[in-house]
Design an enzyme around this catalytic site. Structure first.
Site, mmCIF file in Angstrom:
data_model
loop_
_atom_site.group_PDB
_atom_site.id
_atom_site.type_symbol
_atom_site.label_atom_id
_atom_site.label_comp_id
_atom_site.label_asym_id
_atom_site.label_seq_id
_atom_site.Cartn_x
_atom_site.Cartn_y
_atom_site.Cartn_z
ATOM 1 N N HIS A 1 0.818 -1.204 0.000
ATOM 2 C CA HIS A 1 0.000 0.000 0.000
ATOM 3 C C HIS A 1 0.861 1.266 0.000
ATOM 4 C CE1 HIS A 1 -3.970 1.745 0.597
ATOM 5 N NE2 HIS A 1 -3.364 2.666 1.327
ATOM 6 N N HIS B 1 -10.228 2.488 -1.358
ATOM 7 C CA HIS B 1 -10.488 2.162 0.043
ATOM 8 C C HIS B 1 -11.389 0.938 0.072
ATOM 9 C CE1 HIS B 1 -9.822 4.541 3.961
ATOM 10 N NE2 HIS B 1 -8.688 4.245 3.406
#
Lengths: 234, 744
Positions: free
Chosen positions: B56, B102
């Site tokens: 990430h 997300h």
């Protein structure tokens, strides 16, 4: 003397309102920070839309305690135009400058769409540029626009011409299908007993330029400006 | 420094190693850390490496491939920063944008997951000194018939609205698509756009030893610890409880933070600024220091806390929202602190920039981390093994022509309009404030949103988000090219010239060769298509591990594209709003091959196979150039891209938007391919009768293929030899599907 545009933390239509007053109507205008206590230099004041103090608890419930609200109250008492748009309307209700209260939208959802409203009183200083019965096309954008007042208050508002705008169909029929939020009697905007304080849920600043698809909102600001320049009694 | 005093000294070396694995580091990575440090790490350091080296934040498994993407365009001057990227619209005005996923947080807790997704991407914009002026989102859920998909859709839409509406940034574009592959792993990709005067752009490069490092915004709590490394960097297992790793958003604080940060940026006192997104304090301190080739000395105890008793590693890993890190100019502390306090926000000097390149983290005088910023921000890069997925042999072999022709075309059209993938998304976008800031010229629901730029009239921008994952599933390379072409076509259809791309790459586990192959091919296709259309990829996001025990999601590259209109007054919408206007189709005809991977196949035959439609990039360019020229010349005010559902659906949408019917006669006998095929490079336009000759002449001059199809008028959609339906009835079907499902 300038027109004031109030900024509470969380207000988000201040720049839009400022833009229309300054660039479209070429008015003298200044921002008013919520901590200000002296607004005597102002001719009129606008409480714009947004989420003052996050609208946590209930829309406008915290903002009514902001220092600036005493000065706004004084302007109202002095007969100067005080205009509350969307969240500004909610703040005026919470502050007791207008009667009634706002509930969550009937559908329990935020609603953003163009609606039609019918002018119920063309004599108001806020709607002087309109004719009674005229239909305006304006956007709404709110989660708590479901206006409520008890029957007695409503009767008083109706009897004294203080209901200024009602949601209607494009042809001007006041009908439940045209009501975006469940507001009682399709009420979209009201004014104070003296007529110089107005609150409305639609956003006139979002429809004051042709490029945005409607200039109907401009009529409202022009009415205020005309009232100020003509010095007609409010 | 040989050893660092250990604040959590009770761990054995083996326990420390196990902790590193728990936080997502591999044995080889851990050994690399030991070698790089020349000693055992502290717990705090293990925490910092685990977040900074996770996919990430550090992109170890995608960085090599992302290097293929063009970062510059011959047509615009681009800006590529660490938080977002953009281009110049005029010499002194820049627009920036970025998309971010997300997905996992939204699957676990849809309202907060989506809300904080919006908050994070908005911070990536104003951290650059740009005012956020618009946002968009691309959403993927399991089938709408399933209660859990509706629960997620409802929560995600409320979350996006709850946050975006409060901060006063209009949500102007987006897409929603339903498919079983997203059942246990929905996708929520949020995009934000900002605008800045060139001289107010702020970088995230720390500089100036001795300069104060200032923490601003919300307090730090335990929320979101491991959000990026544990939640986002692993696939969903069965029965896992990951809710504690989801952050909680506070849009009111964000709104104040926007205003305060922009005021600070305008004050001239800010040297650098960065959003504390994933990995919070670790990410900002290390990346800002490394970018500036400097170090930072941080006093951890000065960081405002939301709860007592937090360990140093918790503070370093926390993903509490609405926080930023600033480097101020010398002796600027008081002025900067004053600005933030005016907005009711915390602002605390927590350390200073140093010249040693080291990140030194102290907690009450005790050193809990002392590591090179450059080392910490240089995760290993991996070329993962890739292998063509087995299913492709089967899907490629399928020939849509082998299916019987459905000849009840009217019924098919109604069926397509009732497919949640094609049905109106009004229920979604009316819950988003899309008119605040008074720039929205073309509202949601069309091909692309158009915004005016008040800073530089009469300029405007157009933005869109696209990604047909069914095509990508059937052919990742071609599917990605098609997504880029469609995004560009959407911009052309409103009159804008495509300039920059932000890519949201959502894929399964990169550790599985068939998923990684999808990723590699899609990135190749994306890079090739962007080069062919002269658009630069200025920002983006990679989200791997989108899978569950049920399997991976369809590979889903989302293309956010932004284009420029030199005069925003010259734009088009999808509405047929003039009776007797002539309807033309710019582009070629759809043949049988264009049914491969179509919504028609999926809806009427329950088949998801074939090859996606062929894309001829030369034709695509010609069509886009021609239509854009017509719109800019003021000859055309109605244009609509033909995509999902093909020509028949595009015609229906134009009719509904304008409240008018149309009478159309196709050049050949209508069949399913002509009506519902999804051949790319086609734009429907409507032209006033007295402009017809000028338009045809211009199209001929551009060399763009076109056909005259018919005329606007009446209240029915008539396609000769195929269907004759009431527009009002079609509208009822198209508009009612999602509201009806959601009121169940």
């Amino acid at each position: 003397m300038p027109i004031g545009v109030v900024i509470f933390p969380g207000t988000n239509c201040d720049q839009d309102t400022f833009h229309v007053l300054k660039e479209v109507l070429e008015q003298d205008v200044r921002y008013v920070w919520h901590a200000e206590t002296d607004l005597q230099d102002l001719n009129a004041v606008v409480l714009p839309g947004g989420f003052a103090h996050g609208d946590y608890l209930r829309a406008g419930a915290i903002a009514r305690f902001s220092p600036v609200m005493d000065a706004v109250r004084q302007m109202a008492e002095a007969g100067k135009p005080v205009l509350g748009i969307c969240n500004g309307f909610q703040v005026l209700l919470e502050a007791g400058l207008l009667p009634g209260a706002m509930r969550r939208n009937e559908g329990q959802r935020f609603v953003c769409q163009f609606v039609h409203v019918r002018v119920e009183n063309g004599d108001s200083p806020f709607l002087r540029a309109c004719l009674r019965g005229q239909v305006l096309r304006m956007p709404v954008a709110h989660g708590e626009g479901n206006y409520y007042a008890d029957p007695e208050t409503l009767a008083g508002l109706n009897a004294s011409g203080r209901i200024l705008l009602r949601y209607c169909t494009p042809d001007g029929t006041v009908d439940p299908v045209a009501n975006p939020n469940g507001s009682v009697e399709n009420i979209a905007g009201i004014c104070s007993a003296a007529g110089n304080v107005m609150g409305l849920m639609p956003h006139p600043e979002r429809c004051s330029e042709m490029i945005l698809g409607s200039t109907d909102g401009r009529l409202l600001f022009e009415s205020v400006v005309r009232s100020l320049t003509e010095r007609r009694p409010l | 420094m040989a050893t660092v005093p250990e604040s959590q000294a009770t761990l054995t070396l083996e326990q420390l190693r196990q902790l590193a694995y728990e936080w997502g580091l591999t044995p080889a990575e851990y050994d690399r850390i030991l070698a790089g440090l020349g000693r055992q790490p502290t717990v705090t350091e293990v925490a910092m490496f685990s977040v900074e080296w996770c996919e990430h934040c550090g992109y170890p498994k995608s960085r090599n491939l992302l290097a293929l993407l063009p970062r510059e365009s011959p047509r615009v001057r681009t800006l590529v920063g660490s938080d977002s990227g953009g281009c110049y619209v005029a010499d002194d005005l820049a627009v920036l944008f970025k998309v971010e996923s997300h997905n996992h947080p939204s699957q676990v807790e849809p309202y907060q997951g989506a809300a904080t997704g919006v908050g994070g991407i908005i911070r990536d914009i104003f951290t650059c000194g740009a005012r956020p002026i618009a946002s968009g989102n691309s959403l993927r859920f399991g089938p709408l018939e399933e209660p859990h998909a509706r629960y997620l859709l409802d929560g995600v839409v409320r979350g996006i609205g709850g946050y975006g509406n409060c901060i006063g940034v209009p949500t102007v574009c987006g897409e929603v698509w339903f498919h079983p592959s997203y059942r246990s792993n929905c996708l929520v990709n949020a995009m934000a756009v900002g605008v800045a005067r060139a001289d107010q752009l702020i970088s995230s490069v720390a500089a100036g030893p001795g300069n104060p490092v200032i923490y601003v915004g919300a307090r730090t709590g335990r929320d979101g610890i491991g959000g990026c490394s544990v939640l986002a960097s692993h696939e969903f297992g069965e029965g896992e409880e990951k809710r504690p790793t989801v952050q909680i958003g506070d849009p009111f604080t964000e709104k104040s933070l926007i205003e305060a940060c922009l005021e600070a940026a305008a004050s001239g006192h800010v040297v650098a600024m960065k959003d504390m997104g994933a990995a919070g304090v670790t990410c900002t301190t290390s990346e800002m220091a490394a970018a500036g080739d400097v170090g930072m000395r941080i006093e951890l105890q000065r960081i405002p806390r939301r709860e007592a008793g937090m360990e140093p590693w918790e503070v370093m890993m926390s993903e509490s929202q609405e926080r930023m890190l600033l480097v101020g100019g010398k002796e600027s502390e008081q002025e900067l602190i004053r600005i933030f306090q005016k907005w009711g926000l915390n602002a605390v000097v927590i350390g200073e920039v140093t010249d040693d390149g080291m990140l030194t983290i102290l907690d009450h005088g005790r050193t809990v981390a002392h590591v090179s910023a450059a080392f910490l921000t240089s995760p290993p890069r991996y070329d993962m093994p890739a292998e063509e997925p087995a299913y492709l042999a089967r899907t490629r072999a399928f020939d849509p022509a082998s299916l019987p022709e459905r000849e009840d075309y009217g019924a098919v059209l109604r069926q397509l309009l009732a497919s949640p993938n094609i049905a109106s998304k009004r229920w979604v976008w009316e819950q988003y404030d899309h008119t605040v800031q008074t720039n929205t010229v073309v509202l949601p629901g069309g091909d692309a949103a158009v915004l005016r730029l008040k800073e530089r009239p009469p300029f405007g921008i157009a933005i869109t988000m696209d990604g047909n994952s069914r095509y990508v599933y059937l052919d990742p390379y071609e599917g990605a090219r098609l997504a880029v072409a469609e995004a560009a076509r959407n911009l052309a259809a409103v009159g804008a010239e495509p300039a920059i791309v932000t890519d949201g790459l959502n894929f399964g586990s990169p550790d599985k060769p068939d998923r990684y192959w999808q990723f590699r091919e899609a990135v190749r296709g994306l890079a090739d298509a962007c080069r062919a259309l002269d658009v630069a990829v200025v920002s983006g996001n990679v989200s791997f591990y989108n899978e569950s025990p049920e399997g991976p999601i369809h590979p889903t590259p989302i293309i956010g594209m932004l284009g420029v209109l030199p005069d925003v007054r010259c734009h088009a919408t999808v509405a047929f709003n003039q009776d007797r206007a002539k309807i033309l189709l710019v582009g070629g005809a759809a043949d049988a091959s264009s049914l491969g991977g179509s919504e028609y196949l999926a809806v009427t035959h329950g088949v998801e196979a074939g090859r996606p439609p062929r894309l001829d990039m030369d034709c695509e360019r010609q069509v886009q150039v021609a239509v854009r020229r017509l719109i800019r010349a003021g000859l055309v005010a109605t244009a609509h891209d033909c995509s999902d559902g093909g020509l028949a659906v595009a015609l229906t949408e134009c009719c509904i938007a304008g409240g008018r019917g149309a009478h159309v006669r196709l050049p050949h006998q209508p069949n399913a391919a002509a009506l519902f095929g999804e051949a790319p490079s086609r734009i429907l336009i409507a032209v006033e009768p007295d402009q017809e000759a000028a338009v045809i002449a211009a199209l001929a001059e551009e060399g763009a293929p076109f056909a005259l199809l018919g005329e606007v008028g009446g209240d029915r959609l008539v396609i000769e030899g195929a269907l004759d339906l009431s527009v009002a009835e079609l509208e009822t079907t198209w508009e009612s599907i999602i509201p009806r499902a959601m009121s169940r």
